[in-house]
Design a protein around this motif. Structure first.
Motif, PDB file in Angstrom:
ATOM      1  N   GLU A  43      43.769  60.005  73.109  1.00 46.63           N
ATOM      2  CA  GLU A  43      45.189  60.330  72.935  1.00 46.63           C
ATOM      3  C   GLU A  43      45.508  61.700  73.504  1.00 46.63           C
ATOM      4  OE1 GLU A  43      48.528  60.794  69.338  1.00 46.63           O
ATOM      5  OE2 GLU A  43      46.445  60.260  68.881  1.00 46.63           O
ATOM      6  N   GLU A  55      41.510  51.698  60.501  1.00 41.10           N
ATOM      7  CA  GLU A  55      40.165  51.185  60.748  1.00 41.10           C
ATOM      8  C   GLU A  55      39.725  50.341  59.552  1.00 41.10           C
ATOM      9  OE1 GLU A  55      37.612  54.244  63.047  1.00 41.10           O
ATOM     10  OE2 GLU A  55      38.859  55.431  61.688  1.00 41.10           O
ATOM     11  N   THR A  85      41.510  57.485  69.090  1.00 42.66           N
ATOM     12  CA  THR A  85      40.736  58.508  68.383  1.00 42.66           C
ATOM     13  C   THR A  85      39.346  58.709  68.978  1.00 42.66           C
ATOM     14  OG1 THR A  85      39.868  56.891  66.781  1.00 42.66           O
ATOM     15  CG2 THR A  85      41.951  57.988  66.251  1.00 42.66           C
ATOM     16  N   ARG A  86      39.005  57.972  70.017  1.00 42.58           N
ATOM     17  CA  ARG A  86      37.679  58.126  70.636  1.00 42.58           C
ATOM     18  C   ARG A  86      37.531  59.530  71.224  1.00 42.58           C
ATOM     19  NH1 ARG A  86      34.948  53.070  72.722  1.00 42.58           N
ATOM     20  NH2 ARG A  86      36.100  51.288  71.891  1.00 42.58           N
ATOM     21  N   ASP A  87      36.389  60.163  70.960  1.00 45.94           N
ATOM     22  CA  ASP A  87      36.098  61.451  71.587  1.00 45.94           C
ATOM     23  C   ASP A  87      35.876  61.245  73.077  1.00 45.94           C
ATOM     24  OD1 ASP A  87      36.271  62.897  69.247  1.00 45.94           O
ATOM     25  OD2 ASP A  87      34.167  62.591  68.749  1.00 45.94           O
ATOM     26  N   SER A 119      43.430  52.319  67.477  1.00 45.71           N
ATOM     27  CA  SER A 119      42.286  53.107  67.027  1.00 45.71           C
ATOM     28  C   SER A 119      41.477  53.659  68.197  1.00 45.71           C
ATOM     29  CB  SER A 119      41.381  52.259  66.127  1.00 45.71           C
ATOM     30  OG  SER A 119      40.853  51.150  66.839  1.00 45.71           O
ATOM     31  N   THR A 164      40.358  63.893  72.620  1.00 49.37           N
ATOM     32  CA  THR A 164      40.366  62.466  72.324  1.00 49.37           C
ATOM     33  C   THR A 164      41.106  61.739  73.434  1.00 49.37           C
ATOM     34  OG1 THR A 164      42.416  62.641  71.052  1.00 49.37           O
ATOM     35  CG2 THR A 164      40.338  62.887  69.838  1.00 49.37           C
TER      36      THR A 164
END
Length: 445
Positions: free
Chosen positions: A343, A152, A310-312, A307, A341
């Motif tokens: 992922e 990030e 990694t989002r909730d 990236s 997440t």
């Protein structure tokens, strides 16, 4: 090596001596102890000392000659005080940076001018100076910067700018405030004018809240039963509730943990996890903490960068997952409710379809079907690695699913959130068509 005698222990206060750099007799107690890094024997040094105009503390330092690992921390030698304490120091000159500070692990540290806060129980207790606290904060922020610059870069750049602001505070070009709030009452900021009043230091005492008592592990008094309902709800939000149940696999007695979690910019949800010590079976489930929404929610995310993984993400038990590029759709009943997440969701989908699918395991699996599912698993791996761009759609007719907006409170350019009216069939699936909530009492009478 110094050893504490039995007479000193009986004497109580004689064990603790005033801290002084000129006292040659002030020697630490050395103990042989296990290194938790390499599991060889290291040395722990304990120093029982008294800070003038404050109280007794225990300084501990561990070092391992085998691997070089070292650790230091401070513990209060006294009990938790009847009231919490809040120190507000106006740092006006570089001399103020040399003030000694005892920061307990239960203390919150704030610098209002920078809107900066170190929450309680995120750092070990320490005996330092104001400058040492600033250095420790800078060191903590710099620790993960190499990883952030790779994953990030924009966030890493903002943190670099904030680190420069923290470092600039040590020049004391402008005065700033340092606030240390400790509900245990065991933190301390030096008053160099003691026993006289310090014009730059304000000390206030306060009564702990129920939540703070729970964090400190203090049993609530009987009169705390009369606390307002809002405080009880706040305590429940910060507690993990445990109740007995039976394992769904082997039927043995097990325990289920339940936690009420507030998701920013969304709502409260209930996370439940069951662990069985008998067979090792583990389950986790997420339930919505609110009612069914008036409108359904369809969230569409264009996955363009690693990236995004990694989002909730909150997938309720009524939510369907659609990936148009893979011609894939996961029904609302599959996987149950999950708070994870992006992922984590994709890996759960791969496990469900490819790894744990009983129709493709062993001799019962047809070769062409096994090959197709293996290719599907490879595509999921490419999505997680950022090699394949897709659209992920969460369609929840109950409106209780959520995907993190990393640009909040601004709009996310890669995400579209739509509200829609449910069809008759969707209301039927949710059991809403036959649910009567208005005029029930009149009709019954």
């Amino acid at each position: 090596m110094s050893v504490i005698s039995e007479e000193q222990v009986r004497g109580g206060s004689s064990v603790f001596t005033d801290i002084s750099a000129d006292d040659e007799n002030l020697q630490p107690t050395e103990l042989e102890s296990l290194c938790m890094n390499c599991f060889q024997n290291g040395t722990t040094r304990l120093l029982l000392t008294r800070i003038p105009f404050f109280k007794e503390i225990i300084l501990s330092s561990f070092s391992c000659a085998a691997c070089g690992w070292a650790n230091t921390e401070i513990q209060s030698a006294g009990q938790i005080q009847e009231q919490g304490v809040c120190y507000t120091l106006r740092v006006r000159s570089k001399q103020d940076l040399n003030r000694e500070v005892v920061k307990a692990d239960s203390a919150t540290t704030r610098i209002p001018e920078l809107d900066f806060e170190i929450p309680p129980f995120t750092q070990k207790g320490s005996l330092s100076t104001v400058e040492g606290l600033l250095d420790r904060a800078v060191s903590g922020l710099e620790q993960e910067q190499p990883v952030r610059r790779a994953a990030e870069p924009e966030l890493a750049q903002k943190i670099d700018q904030f680190i420069l602001k923290l470092k600039k505070l040590k020049d004391v070009e402008q005065e700033f405030s340092l606030v240390i709030e400790d509900p245990s009452g065991n933190s301390f900021v030096e008053n160099p004018s003691a026993p006289h009043r310090d014009e730059a230091l304000a000390v206030t005492r306060f009564k702990r809240t129920v939540q703070q008592d729970v964090q400190l592990g203090i049993r609530a008094d009987e009169d705390q039963d009369e606390e307002p309902a809002g405080d009880d709800l706040e305590t429940m939000r910060n507690e993990v509730l445990v109740f007995n149940t039976n394992c769904p696999e082997c039927g043995a007695p097990a325990s289920t943990n339940m936690k009420l979690v507030n998701i920013p910019h969304f709502k409260e949800v209930i996370i439940m996890a069951t662990n069985c010590d008998g067979c090792g079976h583990r389950t986790n489930e997420v339930k919505s903490g609110g009612a069914t929404e008036e409108l359904g929610t369809r969230i569409s995310l264009h996955v363009t960068d690693p990236s995004d993984m990694t989002r909730d993400l909150l997938k309720s038990e009524t939510c369907s997952v659609i990936i148009p590029e893979l011609e894939f759709e996961l029904g609302m009943a599959a996987l149950g409710g999950k708070f994870t997440t992006l992922e984590g969701l994709l890996k759960d989908i791969k496990d469900l379809i490819v790894v744990k699918n009983p129709f493709v395991c062993g001799d019962s699996g047809a070769e062409d079907r096994v090959q197709k599912l293996a290719q599907f698993g490879e595509k999921i791996d490419k999505i997680v690695a950022g090699e394949l761009k897709i659209h992920l759609i969460l369609d929840d007719p109950a409106g209780n699913s959520y995907l993190q907006n990393v640009y909040a409170p601004d709009e996310d350019p890669e995400m579209v959130v739509e509200k829609y009216s449910r069809t008759f069939e969707q209301n039927e699936d949710l059991g809403l068509n036959d649910m009567k909530t208005e005029g029930y009492q009149e009709e019954k009478s």
